[in-house]
Design an enzyme around this catalytic site. Structure first.
Site, PDB file in Angstrom:
ATOM      1  N   THR A 143       0.899  -1.157   0.000  1.00 38.88           N
ATOM      2  CA  THR A 143       0.000   0.000   0.000  1.00 38.88           C
ATOM      3  C   THR A 143       0.933   1.201   0.000  1.00 38.88           C
ATOM      4  OG1 THR A 143      -1.638  -1.154   1.364  1.00 38.88           O
ATOM      5  CG2 THR A 143      -1.664   1.241   1.491  1.00 38.88           C
ATOM      6  N   ARG A 165     -13.422  -7.628  -1.400  1.00 39.82           N
ATOM      7  CA  ARG A 165     -12.763  -7.416  -0.102  1.00 39.82           C
ATOM      8  C   ARG A 165     -12.179  -6.005  -0.035  1.00 39.82           C
ATOM      9  NH1 ARG A 165      -7.362  -5.715   1.395  1.00 39.82           N
ATOM     10  NH2 ARG A 165      -6.898  -6.561   3.450  1.00 39.82           N
ATOM     11  N   GLY A 188      -9.802  -3.476   2.370  1.00 38.97           N
ATOM     12  CA  GLY A 188      -8.892  -3.434   3.507  1.00 38.97           C
ATOM     13  C   GLY A 188      -9.066  -2.150   4.288  1.00 38.97           C
ATOM     14  N   ASP A 189      -8.010  -1.744   4.964  1.00 37.17           N
ATOM     15  CA  ASP A 189      -8.062  -0.551   5.814  1.00 37.17           C
ATOM     16  C   ASP A 189      -7.834   0.743   5.044  1.00 37.17           C
ATOM     17  OD1 ASP A 189      -5.428  -1.360   5.235  1.00 37.17           O
ATOM     18  OD2 ASP A 189      -4.640  -0.312   6.980  1.00 37.17           O
ATOM     19  N   THR A 224       0.100   0.628   6.453  1.00 42.29           N
ATOM     20  CA  THR A 224       0.208  -0.406   5.426  1.00 42.29           C
ATOM     21  C   THR A 224       0.284  -1.731   6.182  1.00 42.29           C
ATOM     22  OG1 THR A 224       2.620  -0.385   5.393  1.00 42.29           O
ATOM     23  CG2 THR A 224       1.537   1.102   3.881  1.00 42.29           C
ATOM     24  N   GLY A 225       0.065  -2.821   5.473  1.00 34.65           N
ATOM     25  CA  GLY A 225       0.100  -4.109   6.145  1.00 34.65           C
ATOM     26  C   GLY A 225      -1.255  -4.784   6.035  1.00 34.65           C
ATOM     27  N   GLY A 244      -4.748  -5.127   6.404  1.00 39.98           N
ATOM     28  CA  GLY A 244      -5.813  -4.176   6.719  1.00 39.98           C
ATOM     29  C   GLY A 244      -6.857  -4.712   7.665  1.00 39.98           C
TER      30      GLY A 244
END
Ligand code: GLY
Length: 314
Positions: A166, A194, A196-197, A217-218, A220
């Protein structure tokens, strides 16, 4: 004035700094920086050439937040527009909404005259195919779109090492205004739809002029559950330094239960321009640039240990 970004923001940080040098706003700087990452065909985690869902379709998510007004805009699951950060900004500026997804987001981009294009590059297609071939037969891959139990295949094909990727940008302009932007192609081989964050305000992105800004990042799914970007800001609100606040926001993720825990990373800035970044991976870096600097400097993130858990069968 300052720009702070995840390290894959290198291709855009000079453009973002130039916006600030010429008197532009933090929002303009964040958008300019992220657009260059979204257009970068070598980055398979953001924008054009991002890694696709299990069905081989690229689905992009992005959000932007204005720390002066706490206004924000976000889009999710955008399939045919390369610059979701710019669509997110338009959501913020020209609709009474915050978040558009899927067909609605695409329709809005079309109305605004954004250019539609195929986001799946040959290289991303190759990586997708090779990734799925590690766990699925060629026949299963050919029949994916009509498969009756895609969820079990997603669990099989999911590679926890590909949950990351991200871009984060935070900027503070000459007026002291802070803005944040986040953009991603999300978790490779994800279940279609889907999110994510990255497009979720408070999870992957938060900016508030009174305290500072944070972006993640990572994986989510973790920062959605931990409200991680907002968590960091709220620690600063109650008096913690950016370094303490980021460490606490990371440590709070240790209390997440369940079987699916991976890596998390945060970049953060306080209202005085102090910056820090955090990672559950040793040696991970971030970048920053002030207008007097000829180029961005890369610094190591503070390591905060999170124990990984990855258990598909229970
Ligand atoms: N952090 C990006 C995602 O989980 O989609």
């Amino acid at each position: 004035m300052i720009v702070v970004a995840s390290t894959n923001g290198k291709v855009g940080i000079e453009a973002a700094s130039n916006v600030l040098r010429s008197g532009g706003s933090a929002l303009d700087a964040v958008e300019a920086g992220i657009r260059l990452v979204e257009a970068n065909p070598e980055d398979h985690t953001v924008g054009y050439s991002g890694l696709p869902s299990i069905l081989g379709e690229v689905e992009l998510d992005a959000s932007i937040m204005d720390g002066q007004t706490l206004c924000s805009g976000a889009v999710g699951a955008v399939k045919t527009y390369k610059y979701p950060i710019s669509i997110a900004r338009k959501v913020m500026e020209s609709l009474p909404h915050v978040f558009l997804v899927g067909e609605g987001a695409e329709r809005f981009a079309h109305e605004l005259g954004f250019e539609q294009e195929n986001l799946l590059s040959d290289e991303a297609t190759k990586v997708w195919r090779e990734g799925l071939e590690r766990t699925l037969s060629s026949k299963a891959i050919e029949q994916l779109s009509s498969h009756k139990d895609l969820s079990s295949l997603v669990r099989l094909a999911t590679d926890p090492e590909r949950t990351k990727g991200t871009v984060n940008f935070i900027a503070q302009d000459a007026k002291g205004n802070i803005a944040t932007g986040v953009s991603t192609s999300g978790w490779a081989w994800k279940y279609p739809g889907r999110l994510g964050d990255s497009p979720v305000i408070g999870a992957g992105n938060y900016a508030d002029n009174r305290y500072g800004a944070a972006a993640c990042t990572g994986m989510g799914e973790m920062s959605i559950r931990g409200c991680t970007a907002f968590s960091l800001i709220s620690h600063m609100k109650y008096g913690k330094s950016v370094l303490e606040a980021g460490t606490l926001a990371m440590e709070e993720l240790r209390s997440l239960g369940g079987n699916f825990i991976q890596d998390m990373n945060i970049v953060a800035l306080d209202k005085e321009g102090n910056h820090a970044a955090f990672s559950s991976i040793v040696g991970k870096t971030y970048i920053y640039q002030t207008p007097d600097m000829a180029s961005a400097q890369e610094l190591e993130r503070v390591f905060v240990k999170l124990d990984k858990r990855w258990q598909l069968d229970s």
